[in-house]
Design a protein around this motif. Structure first.
Motif, PDB file in Angstrom:
ATOM      1  N   ALA A 147       8.230 -19.000 -24.493  1.00  0.00           N
ATOM      2  CA  ALA A 147       7.137 -19.836 -24.999  1.00  0.00           C
ATOM      3  C   ALA A 147       5.854 -19.589 -24.215  1.00  0.00           C
ATOM      4  N   LEU A 148       5.964 -19.473 -22.902  1.00  0.00           N
ATOM      5  CA  LEU A 148       4.792 -19.200 -22.072  1.00  0.00           C
ATOM      6  C   LEU A 148       4.171 -17.850 -22.435  1.00  0.00           C
ATOM      7  N   ALA A 149       5.015 -16.855 -22.609  1.00  0.00           N
ATOM      8  CA  ALA A 149       4.521 -15.523 -22.969  1.00  0.00           C
ATOM      9  C   ALA A 149       3.870 -15.541 -24.346  1.00  0.00           C
ATOM     10  N   ALA A 150       4.410 -16.336 -25.260  1.00  0.00           N
ATOM     11  CA  ALA A 150       3.824 -16.439 -26.607  1.00  0.00           C
ATOM     12  C   ALA A 150       2.448 -17.067 -26.542  1.00  0.00           C
ATOM     13  N   PHE A 151       2.272 -18.063 -25.688  1.00  0.00           N
ATOM     14  CA  PHE A 151       0.957 -18.682 -25.519  1.00  0.00           C
ATOM     15  C   PHE A 151      -0.041 -17.666 -24.980  1.00  0.00           C
ATOM     16  N   ASP A 152       0.339 -16.934 -23.941  1.00  0.00           N
ATOM     17  CA  ASP A 152      -0.563 -15.945 -23.344  1.00  0.00           C
ATOM     18  C   ASP A 152      -0.944 -14.862 -24.342  1.00  0.00           C
ATOM     19  N   ALA A 153       0.000 -14.507 -25.212  1.00  0.00           N
ATOM     20  CA  ALA A 153      -0.248 -13.430 -26.183  1.00  0.00           C
ATOM     21  C   ALA A 153      -0.965 -13.936 -27.433  1.00  0.00           C
ATOM     22  N   GLY A 154      -1.143 -15.252 -27.550  1.00  0.00           N
ATOM     23  CA  GLY A 154      -1.760 -15.808 -28.755  1.00  0.00           C
ATOM     24  C   GLY A 154      -0.903 -15.604 -29.982  1.00  0.00           C
ATOM     25  N   ALA A 155       0.412 -15.637 -29.827  1.00  0.00           N
ATOM     26  CA  ALA A 155       1.328 -15.404 -30.946  1.00  0.00           C
ATOM     27  C   ALA A 155       1.162 -16.471 -32.024  1.00  0.00           C
ATOM     28  N   ALA A 156       1.348 -16.070 -33.267  1.00  0.00           N
ATOM     29  CA  ALA A 156       1.171 -16.997 -34.388  1.00  0.00           C
ATOM     30  C   ALA A 156       2.157 -18.155 -34.326  1.00  0.00           C
ATOM     31  N   ASP A 157       3.342 -17.910 -33.775  1.00  0.00           N
ATOM     32  CA  ASP A 157       4.358 -18.962 -33.708  1.00  0.00           C
ATOM     33  C   ASP A 157       4.466 -19.583 -32.317  1.00  0.00           C
ATOM     34  N   ALA A 158       3.403 -19.469 -31.512  1.00  0.00           N
ATOM     35  CA  ALA A 158       3.443 -19.982 -30.143  1.00  0.00           C
ATOM     36  C   ALA A 158       3.729 -21.483 -30.112  1.00  0.00           C
ATOM     37  N   THR A 159       3.087 -22.231 -31.011  1.00  0.00           N
ATOM     38  CA  THR A 159       3.295 -23.682 -31.037  1.00  0.00           C
ATOM     39  C   THR A 159       4.757 -24.010 -31.306  1.00  0.00           C
ATOM     40  N   GLN A 160       5.358 -23.321 -32.255  1.00  0.00           N
ATOM     41  CA  GLN A 160       6.767 -23.574 -32.578  1.00  0.00           C
ATOM     42  C   GLN A 160       7.670 -23.242 -31.387  1.00  0.00           C
ATOM     43  N   GLN A 161       7.393 -22.124 -30.723  1.00  0.00           N
ATOM     44  CA  GLN A 161       8.213 -21.746 -29.577  1.00  0.00           C
ATOM     45  C   GLN A 161       8.087 -22.759 -28.445  1.00  0.00           C
ATOM     46  N   ASN A 185      -9.799 -25.127 -31.652  1.00  0.00           N
ATOM     47  CA  ASN A 185      -8.358 -25.178 -31.401  1.00  0.00           C
ATOM     48  C   ASN A 185      -8.014 -25.659 -29.995  1.00  0.00           C
ATOM     49  N   ALA A 186      -9.029 -26.071 -29.235  1.00  0.00           N
ATOM     50  CA  ALA A 186      -8.808 -26.396 -27.826  1.00  0.00           C
ATOM     51  C   ALA A 186      -7.836 -27.551 -27.643  1.00  0.00           C
ATOM     52  N   PHE A 187      -7.897 -28.564 -28.508  1.00  0.00           N
ATOM     53  CA  PHE A 187      -7.008 -29.716 -28.381  1.00  0.00           C
ATOM     54  C   PHE A 187      -5.554 -29.263 -28.457  1.00  0.00           C
ATOM     55  N   ASP A 188      -5.244 -28.427 -29.446  1.00  0.00           N
ATOM     56  CA  ASP A 188      -3.879 -27.905 -29.590  1.00  0.00           C
ATOM     57  C   ASP A 188      -3.503 -27.018 -28.404  1.00  0.00           C
ATOM     58  N   ASP A 189      -4.462 -26.238 -27.917  1.00  0.00           N
ATOM     59  CA  ASP A 189      -4.194 -25.361 -26.777  1.00  0.00           C
ATOM     60  C   ASP A 189      -3.820 -26.176 -25.539  1.00  0.00           C
ATOM     61  N   VAL A 190      -4.541 -27.269 -25.314  1.00  0.00           N
ATOM     62  CA  VAL A 190      -4.275 -28.114 -24.156  1.00  0.00           C
ATOM     63  C   VAL A 190      -2.869 -28.718 -24.245  1.00  0.00           C
ATOM     64  N   LEU A 191      -2.532 -29.266 -25.408  1.00  0.00           N
ATOM     65  CA  LEU A 191      -1.213 -29.871 -25.587  1.00  0.00           C
ATOM     66  C   LEU A 191      -0.101 -28.830 -25.469  1.00  0.00           C
ATOM     67  N   ASN A 192      -0.316 -27.653 -26.051  1.00  0.00           N
ATOM     68  CA  ASN A 192       0.696 -26.601 -25.970  1.00  0.00           C
ATOM     69  C   ASN A 192       0.908 -26.148 -24.525  1.00  0.00           C
ATOM     70  N   ALA A 193      -0.181 -25.963 -23.802  1.00  0.00           N
ATOM     71  CA  ALA A 193      -0.065 -25.537 -22.408  1.00  0.00           C
ATOM     72  C   ALA A 193       0.681 -26.583 -21.586  1.00  0.00           C
ATOM     73  N   GLY A 194       0.345 -27.855 -21.810  1.00  0.00           N
ATOM     74  CA  GLY A 194       1.011 -28.921 -21.073  1.00  0.00           C
ATOM     75  C   GLY A 194       2.494 -28.999 -21.372  1.00  0.00           C
ATOM     76  N   ARG A 195       2.863 -28.882 -22.637  1.00  0.00           N
ATOM     77  CA  ARG A 195       4.286 -28.948 -23.006  1.00  0.00           C
ATOM     78  C   ARG A 195       5.051 -27.761 -22.436  1.00  0.00           C
ATOM     79  N   THR A 253      -4.625 -31.134 -13.522  1.00  0.00           N
ATOM     80  CA  THR A 253      -5.885 -30.486 -13.137  1.00  0.00           C
ATOM     81  C   THR A 253      -5.859 -28.976 -13.341  1.00  0.00           C
ATOM     82  N   ALA A 254      -4.930 -28.305 -12.644  1.00  0.00           N
ATOM     83  CA  ALA A 254      -4.908 -26.838 -12.669  1.00  0.00           C
ATOM     84  C   ALA A 254      -4.483 -26.271 -14.006  1.00  0.00           C
ATOM     85  N   VAL A 255      -3.767 -27.075 -14.814  1.00  0.00           N
ATOM     86  CA  VAL A 255      -3.328 -26.604 -16.129  1.00  0.00           C
ATOM     87  C   VAL A 255      -4.130 -27.275 -17.239  1.00  0.00           C
ATOM     88  N   LEU A 256      -3.926 -28.577 -17.443  1.00  0.00           N
ATOM     89  CA  LEU A 256      -4.581 -29.257 -18.563  1.00  0.00           C
ATOM     90  C   LEU A 256      -6.104 -29.256 -18.415  1.00  0.00           C
TER      91      LEU A 256
END
Length: 365
Positions: free
Chosen positions: A287-301, A218-228, A90-93
């Motif tokens: 990885a969390l910081a990369a997501f927040d920063a919108g880093a190009a390699d956030a998914t890989q991290q 890109n929301a689908f990828d964002d949701v999966l990345n945040a959850g992982r 709920t609070a994340v995904l």
């Protein structure tokens, strides 16, 4: 990871709250059917009152909008305490899906209740026993302004308690996200219990009314990345808890007149596990910081962090059980519960093999 003042305050708050409100005894009660719900309602209410349920919700909708690093501090405590709450779903995904893909009216309708803890959201994307988000047979059909969903999703975390489902379905030849109210007559929820006592469900949609979440492609990828990324931090917290409990046991248990922690072989194994946990936590924070920063390699991290944390948690659980001896597998000790959660959380949203393969693909291998 060097936390800023705001994050450090949140980390301290989370540690105090979970230490006071969360207990493996609650998991035992839920597992044994001696609790009035299938999640820790008292802990969830405490999280609501502390604002943790709105940690990723914008301030305009009653949340704090603190970012994924801050949410990870909460996830780490859920792992340490084996807390049974709808925080991840709920609070994340849910918050990420509605906040990044929902249009203004959808955000107004659902983000406030998410922050208030009055709405539980469940992500329904998988259709087999393994996480394969690209394999979507569920169909979305549009007739004028009306959209309906038909298909079946498996092992939906917090599905039995959800008021809203975020569902993946094929639309215009590609997967998209849709919101479906659980009260719709076309929704059938069959509750199942996972090995780690988490509430799950197999959910069937028969021409259920849906709203498309399409404000961000890109929301689908964002949701999966945040959850992982959240699961990586939860697994780090779990690993630390197992390590701490095992160290305590090594200093108390005696064999041949000596505390078993004095045996060099066990010291070496404990030292190795400690290093693995430190590396996994550093990767998860990065990885969390990369997501927040919108880093190009956030998914890989994030993929790398989830894979590493999953392997570390399974190592920690295995070592914890073995160092406790045969009693480690009994209900007298809590270690067995950590082992079950490590296995389940490692599988959720992609196990170590899945994440490693996707990481390699992203790197061009």
């Amino acid at each position: 990871m060097i936390l800023n003042e705001e994050q450090q305050m949140l980390a301290d708050l989370s540690e105090r709250l979970f230490a006071d409100k969360a207990s493996v005894d609650t998991l035992r009660a839920i597992r044994g059917g001696r609790h009035d719900a299938d999640y820790d309602t008292a802990l969830w209410q405490a999280m609501v009152e502390s604002g943790l349920t709105g940690i990723l919700v914008p301030e305009a909708h009653g949340g704090m909008d603190f970012g994924l690093v801050s949410a990870g501090l909460v996830a780490r405590e859920t792992g340490r305490r084996l807390a049974l709450t709808p925080f991840l779903s709920t609070a994340v995904l849910g918050a990420i899906a509605i906040g990044r893909a929902g249009h203004a009216e959808q955000q107004k309708q659902w983000l406030g209740p998410i922050a208030e803890g009055s709405l539980i959201v469940a992500l329904a994307i998988d259709e087999t026993g393994k996480h394969r988000p690209e394999r979507v047979a569920t169909q979305a059909n549009a007739e004028g302004d009306a959209v309906t969903i038909s298909g079946e999703k498996t092992l939906v975390v917090d599905g039995p308690n959800a008021g809203l489902f975020v569902v993946s379905a094929m639309h215009d030849g590609k997967p998209a996200l849709f919101a479906v109210e659980a009260a719709d007559s076309g929704v059938t929820v069959n509750a199942v219990t996972s090995i780690d006592t988490r509430s799950m469900a197999n959910v069937r949609f028969d021409n259920a009314k849906a709203q498309r979440l399409d404000a961000n492609d890109n929301a689908f990828d964002d949701v999966l990345n945040a959850g992982r990324a959240m699961l990586a931090m939860e697994l780090v917290g779990l690993s630390r808890a197992v390590f701490e409990r095992t160290l305590t046991y090594l200093t108390e248990r005696k064999q041949f007149g000596l505390r078993i922690g004095a045996f060099q072989a066990l010291q070496h194994r404990a030292a190795h596990l400690s290093v693995e946990i430190e590396i996994s936590e550093a990767m998860a924070f990065q990885a969390l910081a990369a997501f927040d920063a919108g880093a190009a390699d956030a998914t890989q991290q994030i993929l790398a962090a989830k894979a590493r944390a999953a392997d570390t948690a399974r190592l920690a659980a295995a070592e914890g059980v073995q160092m406790h001896g045969g009693m480690g597998m009994t209900d007298e000790f809590d270690i067995g519960f950590f082992m079950k959660r490590a296995r389940a959380a490692s599988e959720l949203l992609g196990d170590a093999n899945f994440c490693t393969e996707r990481f390699a693909q992203a790197k061009g291998y």
